[in-house]
Design an enzyme around this catalytic site. Structure first.
Site, PDB file in Angstrom:
ATOM      1  N   SER A  63     130.993  21.663  20.362  1.00 41.63           N
ATOM      2  CA  SER A  63     131.226  21.010  21.661  1.00 41.63           C
ATOM      3  C   SER A  63     132.670  21.153  22.136  1.00 41.63           C
ATOM      4  O   SER A  63     133.047  20.537  23.139  1.00 41.63           O
ATOM      5  CB  SER A  63     130.838  19.534  21.564  1.00 41.63           C
ATOM      6  OG  SER A  63     131.605  18.898  20.559  1.00 41.63           O
ATOM      7  N   LEU A  82     127.057  12.319  22.011  1.00 36.28           N
ATOM      8  CA  LEU A  82     126.080  12.156  23.091  1.00 36.28           C
ATOM      9  C   LEU A  82     124.690  11.878  22.529  1.00 36.28           C
ATOM     10  O   LEU A  82     123.929  11.057  23.074  1.00 36.28           O
ATOM     11  CB  LEU A  82     126.094  13.435  23.949  1.00 36.28           C
ATOM     12  CG  LEU A  82     125.391  13.437  25.278  1.00 36.28           C
ATOM     13  CD1 LEU A  82     125.741  12.235  26.125  1.00 36.28           C
ATOM     14  CD2 LEU A  82     125.737  14.738  26.024  1.00 36.28           C
ATOM     15  N   LYS A 113     128.296  28.383  27.267  1.00 38.15           N
ATOM     16  CA  LYS A 113     127.495  27.564  28.184  1.00 38.15           C
ATOM     17  C   LYS A 113     127.020  28.413  29.377  1.00 38.15           C
ATOM     18  O   LYS A 113     125.898  28.233  29.857  1.00 38.15           O
ATOM     19  CB  LYS A 113     128.298  26.352  28.653  1.00 38.15           C
ATOM     20  CG  LYS A 113     128.703  25.402  27.534  1.00 38.15           C
ATOM     21  CD  LYS A 113     127.492  24.842  26.796  1.00 38.15           C
ATOM     22  CE  LYS A 113     127.874  23.812  25.748  1.00 38.15           C
ATOM     23  NZ  LYS A 113     126.705  23.233  25.056  1.00 38.15           N
ATOM     24  N   GLY A 128     125.278  21.942  18.928  1.00 37.64           N
ATOM     25  CA  GLY A 128     126.178  23.082  19.055  1.00 37.64           C
ATOM     26  C   GLY A 128     127.614  22.626  18.956  1.00 37.64           C
ATOM     27  O   GLY A 128     127.902  21.429  18.874  1.00 37.64           O
ATOM     28  N   ASP A 134     120.305  23.819  10.264  1.00 39.45           N
ATOM     29  CA  ASP A 134     121.149  24.570  11.197  1.00 39.45           C
ATOM     30  C   ASP A 134     120.270  25.238  12.255  1.00 39.45           C
ATOM     31  O   ASP A 134     119.110  25.575  11.992  1.00 39.45           O
ATOM     32  CB  ASP A 134     121.931  25.631  10.414  1.00 39.45           C
ATOM     33  CG  ASP A 134     123.005  26.269  11.262  1.00 39.45           C
ATOM     34  OD1 ASP A 134     124.142  25.764  11.241  1.00 39.45           O
ATOM     35  OD2 ASP A 134     122.704  27.260  11.969  1.00 39.45           O
ATOM     36  N   ALA A 142     123.865  17.883  10.712  1.00 36.97           N
ATOM     37  CA  ALA A 142     124.398  16.707  10.016  1.00 36.97           C
ATOM     38  C   ALA A 142     123.313  15.640   9.934  1.00 36.97           C
ATOM     39  O   ALA A 142     122.456  15.557  10.817  1.00 36.97           O
ATOM     40  CB  ALA A 142     125.609  16.164  10.786  1.00 36.97           C
ATOM     41  N   ASP A 189     119.487  18.028  13.624  1.00 33.81           N
ATOM     42  CA  ASP A 189     120.945  18.213  13.591  1.00 33.81           C
ATOM     43  C   ASP A 189     121.293  18.795  12.220  1.00 33.81           C
ATOM     44  O   ASP A 189     120.613  18.520  11.227  1.00 33.81           O
ATOM     45  CB  ASP A 189     121.686  16.874  13.784  1.00 33.81           C
ATOM     46  CG  ASP A 189     123.128  17.068  14.267  1.00 33.81           C
ATOM     47  OD1 ASP A 189     123.446  16.612  15.380  1.00 33.81           O
ATOM     48  OD2 ASP A 189     123.927  17.694  13.533  1.00 33.81           O
ATOM     49  N   SER A 220     127.925  22.717  30.402  1.00 36.01           N
ATOM     50  CA  SER A 220     129.203  21.991  30.489  1.00 36.01           C
ATOM     51  C   SER A 220     129.964  22.412  31.730  1.00 36.01           C
ATOM     52  O   SER A 220     129.834  23.558  32.206  1.00 36.01           O
ATOM     53  CB  SER A 220     130.033  22.295  29.242  1.00 36.01           C
ATOM     54  OG  SER A 220     131.347  21.799  29.397  1.00 36.01           O
ATOM     55  N   TYR A 259     133.951  28.650  24.281  1.00 29.63           N
ATOM     56  CA  TYR A 259     132.985  27.545  24.380  1.00 29.63           C
ATOM     57  C   TYR A 259     132.310  27.545  25.758  1.00 29.63           C
ATOM     58  O   TYR A 259     131.075  27.523  25.873  1.00 29.63           O
ATOM     59  CB  TYR A 259     133.715  26.225  24.119  1.00 29.63           C
ATOM     60  CG  TYR A 259     132.951  24.993  24.542  1.00 29.63           C
ATOM     61  CD1 TYR A 259     131.754  24.646  23.913  1.00 29.63           C
ATOM     62  CD2 TYR A 259     133.411  24.184  25.591  1.00 29.63           C
ATOM     63  CE1 TYR A 259     131.053  23.520  24.321  1.00 29.63           C
ATOM     64  CE2 TYR A 259     132.716  23.061  25.982  1.00 29.63           C
ATOM     65  CZ  TYR A 259     131.533  22.731  25.347  1.00 29.63           C
ATOM     66  OH  TYR A 259     130.817  21.628  25.747  1.00 29.63           O
TER      67      TYR A 259
HETATM   68  P1  NAI Z   1     129.267  16.484  19.283  1.00 23.86           P
HETATM   69  O1  NAI Z   1     130.180  17.516  18.724  1.00 23.86           O
HETATM   70  O2  NAI Z   1     129.603  15.055  19.049  1.00 23.86           O
HETATM   71  O3  NAI Z   1     127.788  16.728  18.751  1.00 23.86           O
HETATM   72  C1  NAI Z   1     127.253  18.013  18.555  1.00 23.86           C
HETATM   73  C2  NAI Z   1     126.224  17.931  17.454  1.00 23.86           C
HETATM   74  O4  NAI Z   1     125.681  19.240  17.258  1.00 23.86           O
HETATM   75  C3  NAI Z   1     126.828  17.482  16.114  1.00 23.86           C
HETATM   76  O5  NAI Z   1     126.106  16.383  15.600  1.00 23.86           O
HETATM   77  C4  NAI Z   1     126.715  18.692  15.230  1.00 23.86           C
HETATM   78  O6  NAI Z   1     126.435  18.386  13.869  1.00 23.86           O
HETATM   79  C5  NAI Z   1     125.555  19.451  15.866  1.00 23.86           C
HETATM   80  N1  NAI Z   1     125.636  20.879  15.605  1.00 23.86           N
HETATM   81  C6  NAI Z   1     126.711  21.695  15.800  1.00 23.86           C
HETATM   82  N2  NAI Z   1     126.418  22.947  15.413  1.00 23.86           N
HETATM   83  C7  NAI Z   1     125.140  22.921  14.971  1.00 23.86           C
HETATM   84  C8  NAI Z   1     124.289  23.912  14.441  1.00 23.86           C
HETATM   85  N3  NAI Z   1     124.696  25.180  14.262  1.00 23.86           N
HETATM   86  N4  NAI Z   1     123.041  23.552  14.055  1.00 23.86           N
HETATM   87  C9  NAI Z   1     122.627  22.260  14.212  1.00 23.86           C
HETATM   88  N5  NAI Z   1     123.389  21.278  14.710  1.00 23.86           N
HETATM   89  C10 NAI Z   1     124.640  21.605  15.093  1.00 23.86           C
HETATM   90  O7  NAI Z   1     129.154  16.802  20.839  1.00 23.86           O
HETATM   91  P2  NAI Z   1     128.666  15.847  22.007  1.00 23.86           P
HETATM   92  O8  NAI Z   1     129.833  15.328  22.714  1.00 23.86           O
HETATM   93  O9  NAI Z   1     127.656  14.927  21.481  1.00 23.86           O
HETATM   94  O10 NAI Z   1     127.976  16.917  22.981  1.00 23.86           O
HETATM   95  C11 NAI Z   1     126.607  17.234  22.859  1.00 23.86           C
HETATM   96  C12 NAI Z   1     126.319  18.471  23.693  1.00 23.86           C
HETATM   97  O11 NAI Z   1     126.666  18.233  25.041  1.00 23.86           O
HETATM   98  C13 NAI Z   1     127.100  19.702  23.249  1.00 23.86           C
HETATM   99  O12 NAI Z   1     126.276  20.840  23.439  1.00 23.86           O
HETATM  100  C14 NAI Z   1     128.271  19.736  24.210  1.00 23.86           C
HETATM  101  O13 NAI Z   1     128.746  21.050  24.384  1.00 23.86           O
HETATM  102  C15 NAI Z   1     127.625  19.190  25.478  1.00 23.86           C
HETATM  103  N6  NAI Z   1     128.602  18.546  26.351  1.00 23.86           N
HETATM  104  C16 NAI Z   1     129.075  17.298  26.025  1.00 23.86           C
HETATM  105  C17 NAI Z   1     129.971  16.675  26.859  1.00 23.86           C
HETATM  106  C18 NAI Z   1     130.415  15.283  26.597  1.00 23.86           C
HETATM  107  O14 NAI Z   1     131.103  14.731  27.454  1.00 23.86           O
HETATM  108  N7  NAI Z   1     130.079  14.667  25.473  1.00 23.86           N
HETATM  109  C19 NAI Z   1     130.487  17.352  28.060  1.00 23.86           C
HETATM  110  C20 NAI Z   1     129.900  18.654  28.302  1.00 23.86           C
HETATM  111  C21 NAI Z   1     128.990  19.206  27.467  1.00 23.86           C
HETATM  112  C1  15L Z   2     132.977  19.194  27.081  1.00 26.52           C
HETATM  113  O1  15L Z   2     132.273  20.168  27.316  1.00 26.52           O
HETATM  114  C2  15L Z   2     133.156  18.643  25.728  1.00 26.52           C
HETATM  115  O2  15L Z   2     132.015  18.849  24.912  1.00 26.52           O
HETATM  116  C3  15L Z   2     133.493  17.165  25.734  1.00 26.52           C
HETATM  117  O3  15L Z   2     133.936  16.790  24.437  1.00 26.52           O
HETATM  118  C4  15L Z   2     134.585  16.851  26.762  1.00 26.52           C
HETATM  119  O4  15L Z   2     135.790  17.423  26.357  1.00 26.52           O
HETATM  120  C5  15L Z   2     134.180  17.373  28.129  1.00 26.52           C
HETATM  121  O5  15L Z   2     133.749  18.713  28.098  1.00 26.52           O
HETATM  122  C6  15L Z   2     135.287  17.286  29.189  1.00 26.52           C
HETATM  123  O6  15L Z   2     135.451  18.236  29.958  1.00 26.52           O
HETATM  124  O7  15L Z   2     135.931  16.243  29.259  1.00 26.52           O
END
Ligand code: NAI
Ligand code: 15L
Length: 269
Positions: free
Chosen positions: A73, A16, A142, A71, A49, A37, A35, A109, A138
């Site tokens: 995810s 995202l 949230k 965080g 971190d 990473a 991040d 989420s 997880y």
């Molecule tokens: P992702 O897993 O691709 O990205 C998460 C990022 O957070 C990664 O780059 C990771 O290195 C970083 N991260 C993890 N732990 C960390 C820490 N302790 N310190 C610093 N950085 C850290 O996840 P995505 O899909 O990009 O989601 C982003 C956010 O949106 C998350 O909080 C996720 O829970 C939330 N979310 C995403 C959804 C989606 O459809 N992509 C759906 C619902 C919620």
């Molecule tokens: C989330 O919260 C996850 O971060 C994302 O990877 C998807 O699995 C999404 O929910 C979902 O419900 O599809």
């Protein structure tokens, strides 16, 4: 609050975060990145971190707002979730409070309410006021994040829009996602609305497009000025032909959280 211009994007290396790095500059934001990473193509990004309070404090210093995506995810052990999502979000809010940042847009989420039965045709849409029913540790993190945001508004005047994101990916890839999909362009529209709406206090919204098969109520998101432009329905025929319609008797299909309720995907790191 004047419209934020300088915004810290945590989790900028993730899926995202990468989408929003591409889309949000068109709204005029000057983005900074954080991040654990490395963030590709962004040598000035802070690589640290969420447990590193000094790095967090420096990263939020001088920004107008934070979009907090960093965080875990997916599902993970309670210890990992505790460190990255629960303590990590607390550290972020402490840094924001200490540096006087006025607004956070928090990636919550649908899994905060994942055990909620999904509406069947004719049922009312799920309101934001539905009780927390996390489907995983997880999702529990949230729910915690939303409560933390409420506390920092009530006690410290830090505003938050908690966005219960559905599934934000380039395209819907399952029949469930036809209901919960948020197109990346609508994601950017919603984050922009969450950054610029006035007097949000702590507002909870669902994050999705204007899907024909929507399960939840977008009223609070629309009240921020969000006008979704996309609908997953053009993807429906192909997905339904491949997988069939959702079966309310199937536990994977019966609740908002889908298969997170029965067999959640596990965080690989
Ligand atoms: P992702 O897993 O691709 O990205 C998460 C990022 O957070 C990664 O780059 C990771 O290195 C970083 N991260 C993890 N732990 C960390 C820490 N302790 N310190 C610093 N950085 C850290 O996840 P995505 O899909 O990009 O989601 C982003 C956010 O949106 C998350 O909080 C996720 O829970 C939330 N979310 C995403 C959804 C989606 O459809 N992509 C759906 C619902 C919620
Ligand atoms: C989330 O919260 C996850 O971060 C994302 O990877 C998807 O699995 C999404 O929910 C979902 O419900 O599809």
């Amino acid at each position: 609050m004047p419209a934020p211009r300088t915004v810290l994007l945590t989790g900028a290396a993730g899926g995202l975060g990468t989408l929003m790095r591409g889309l949000l500059p068109a709204y005029g934001y000057d983005l900074r990145f954080f991040d654990v990473a490395p963030v590709e193509g962004e040598p000035d990004a802070v690589t640290a971190d969420l447990g590193d309070r000094a790095a967090l404090r420096e990263a939020v210093r001088g920004v107008d707002a934070v979009i907090h995506l960093a965080g875990i995810s997916l599902e993970a052990s309670f210890d990992k979730i505790l460190r990255s999502n629960i303590e990590g979000t607390y550290h972020l809010y402490e840094a924001v409070r200490e540096e006087g940042v006025g607004r956070v847009v928090l990636a919550s989420s649908n899994h905060a309410v994942g055990y909620t039965p999904r509406p069947l045709p004719g049922d009312p849409l799920i309101p934001v006021g539905t009780p927390h029913r996390p489907d995983t540790f997880y999702g529990l993190s949230k729910s915690f994040g939303e409560d933390l945001a409420q506390l920092y508004w009530d006690k410290h005047g830090v505003e938050t829009v908690s966005v219960r994101i559905g599934s934000c990916f380039a395209e819907p890839t399952s029949v469930r996602m036809l209901s919960v999909w948020m197109s990346p362009a609508d994601g950017a529209r919603l984050f922009h609305a969450a950054l610029t709406a006035e007097d949000v206090g702590h507002t909870v919204v669902y994050g999705s497009s204007d899907n024909t098969r929507l399960w939840w109520d977008l009223t609070t998101a629309r009240a921020l000025g969000y006008t979704p432009q996309d609908d997953s329905e053009p993807y429906a025929a192909a997905l339904v032909a491949e997988h069939g319609e959702l079966d309310p008797e199937n536990p994977d299909h019966a609740r908002l959280g889908g298969h997170f309720v029965t067999d959640p995907p596990i965080w690989p790191h």
